[in-house]
Design a protein around this motif. Sequence first.
Motif, mmCIF file in Angstrom:
data_model
loop_
_atom_site.group_PDB
_atom_site.id
_atom_site.type_symbol
_atom_site.label_atom_id
_atom_site.label_comp_id
_atom_site.label_asym_id
_atom_site.label_seq_id
_atom_site.Cartn_x
_atom_site.Cartn_y
_atom_site.Cartn_z
ATOM 1 N N LYS A 59 0.848 -1.193 0.000
ATOM 2 C CA LYS A 59 0.000 0.000 0.000
ATOM 3 C C LYS A 59 0.888 1.249 0.000
ATOM 4 N N LEU A 60 0.555 2.158 -0.862
ATOM 5 C CA LEU A 60 1.390 3.354 -1.002
ATOM 6 C C LEU A 60 1.096 4.387 0.077
ATOM 7 N N ARG A 61 2.171 4.966 0.597
ATOM 8 C CA ARG A 61 2.092 6.143 1.466
ATOM 9 C C ARG A 61 2.896 7.231 0.750
ATOM 10 N N ILE A 62 2.185 8.217 0.209
ATOM 11 C CA ILE A 62 2.773 9.156 -0.751
ATOM 12 C C ILE A 62 3.049 10.521 -0.124
ATOM 13 N N VAL A 63 4.246 11.043 -0.374
ATOM 14 C CA VAL A 63 4.510 12.468 -0.173
ATOM 15 C C VAL A 63 4.485 13.112 -1.559
ATOM 16 N N PHE A 64 3.691 14.180 -1.690
ATOM 17 C CA PHE A 64 3.551 14.878 -2.975
ATOM 18 C C PHE A 64 4.303 16.201 -2.912
ATOM 19 N N GLU B 15 -0.450 25.466 -10.436
ATOM 20 C CA GLU B 15 -1.766 24.878 -10.764
ATOM 21 C C GLU B 15 -1.632 23.520 -11.452
ATOM 22 N N PHE B 16 -0.614 23.363 -12.306
ATOM 23 C CA PHE B 16 -0.398 22.086 -13.001
ATOM 24 C C PHE B 16 -0.260 20.955 -11.979
ATOM 25 N N ALA B 17 0.510 21.216 -10.913
ATOM 26 C CA ALA B 17 0.718 20.214 -9.868
ATOM 27 C C ALA B 17 -0.567 19.955 -9.087
ATOM 28 N N LEU C 50 -2.363 16.379 -7.971
ATOM 29 C CA LEU C 50 -2.619 16.042 -6.572
ATOM 30 C C LEU C 50 -4.093 15.716 -6.351
ATOM 31 N N ASP C 51 -4.957 16.521 -6.935
ATOM 32 C CA ASP C 51 -6.404 16.302 -6.801
ATOM 33 C C ASP C 51 -6.799 14.924 -7.352
ATOM 34 N N THR C 52 -6.231 14.556 -8.498
ATOM 35 C CA THR C 52 -6.541 13.256 -9.110
ATOM 36 C C THR C 52 -6.037 12.100 -8.232
ATOM 37 N N ILE C 53 -4.850 12.265 -7.632
ATOM 38 C CA ILE C 53 -4.297 11.218 -6.758
ATOM 39 C C ILE C 53 -5.259 10.951 -5.582
ATOM 40 N N LEU C 54 -5.744 12.036 -4.961
ATOM 41 C CA LEU C 54 -6.648 11.875 -3.817
ATOM 42 C C LEU C 54 -7.988 11.279 -4.250
ATOM 43 N N LYS C 55 -8.486 11.720 -5.391
ATOM 44 C CA LYS C 55 -9.787 11.220 -5.868
ATOM 45 C C LYS C 55 -9.722 9.752 -6.274
ATOM 46 N N ASN C 56 -8.499 9.253 -6.503
ATOM 47 C CA ASN C 56 -8.331 7.830 -6.805
ATOM 48 C C ASN C 56 -7.976 7.025 -5.543
ATOM 49 N N ASN C 57 -8.216 7.650 -4.389
ATOM 50 C CA ASN C 57 -8.123 6.975 -3.084
ATOM 51 C C ASN C 57 -6.719 6.506 -2.706
ATOM 52 N N PHE C 58 -5.694 7.199 -3.216
ATOM 53 C CA PHE C 58 -4.341 6.933 -2.725
ATOM 54 C C PHE C 58 -4.115 7.765 -1.468
ATOM 55 N N THR D 263 -3.788 11.075 -15.716
ATOM 56 C CA THR D 263 -3.973 9.664 -16.095
ATOM 57 C C THR D 263 -2.652 8.909 -16.006
ATOM 58 N N ALA D 264 -1.577 9.544 -16.502
ATOM 59 C CA ALA D 264 -0.256 8.900 -16.491
ATOM 60 C C ALA D 264 0.227 8.648 -15.065
ATOM 61 N N VAL D 265 -0.026 9.603 -14.155
ATOM 62 C CA VAL D 265 0.399 9.439 -12.760
ATOM 63 C C VAL D 265 -0.370 8.294 -12.091
#
Length: 315
Positions: free
Chosen positions: A3-8, A13-15, A19-27, A176-178
């Motif tokens: 299980k991933l524990r991520i530091v972002f 704004e690009f970043a 970040l928003d997509t990572i959280l919305k995908n439940n990481f 998507t790539a991330v």
Amino acid sequence: MEKLRIVFMGTPEFALGILDTILKNNFEVVGVITAADKPAGRGQKIKYSAVKEYALENNLKLLQPTNLKEADFLKELESLQANLQVVVAFRMLPEIVWRMPKLGTFNLHASLLPNYRGAAPINWALINGETKTGVTTFFIDDKIDTGAMILSQETNIDPHENAGQLHDRLMTIGSTAVIETLNGIEQGTVTTTIQEENNEIKTAYKLNRDNCKIDWTKSASEIHNLIRGLSPYPASWCFIKDQDEEWNVKIYDAKIIVENHTHTIGQLITSKKEIKVAVKEGFILIESLQFPGKRKMRASELLNGISFSEKAQAE
């Protein structure tokens, strides 16, 4: 499967979109690192980065180090017990930071590496008239944007697209790539490709006053690509001179008109609603621009309040 524990890590704004997509995908994001606050604008008020605003709204652990090698920061970073770091539009990391997590540190870069390594890949792809670009994820090493590539996704560039439009599309493609990269790392299925060095690699140099200035002696397509490649930010610019006056003008939108003419290069030709600049193959029709002390406006709006003589020249 771990299980991933991520530091972002990211700032603009690009970043934020990633970040928003990572959280919305439940990481799980155990910490966010962004640039220190800086004063901005005429009032020099402290302005939070897009990523900081988002982190505060979403109650994420936030760090804003000024020195990435500072002992207290490194101790706090280690205490988050992340096993992966994700970097998007941040700064060069010292080895002690990128080596810290067990599963490594990967970066999302807005180009098809190895081309357009550096600070402004979206702008330079447009300035150089590329017809394709994309995004690449790669594991960070000790140089800038040179690490082992994980995956890349390609997209066509529309010939009239500007940097702002391409930025927004690449943010979506990059998200998507991330997620695909995160899934691969979590499942242990990631394979990497070493970047091949060659003399043909194009660089995404840092943008500055000199390389944002329009050279009206260049071809119409080169001028048009510079204008769209720098729009809306930081914007191409030139001097417009008329009689005893000179203005430093930003140009945001333009079109090419192919036409034979006898005007001198750089000559301004205006009507009640149009501003054109004579170039080799015809004219650059300026659609929106900004004069000093004024807001950005359509050329037709500007011409309601200013008129130019036949000697007006863009330089």
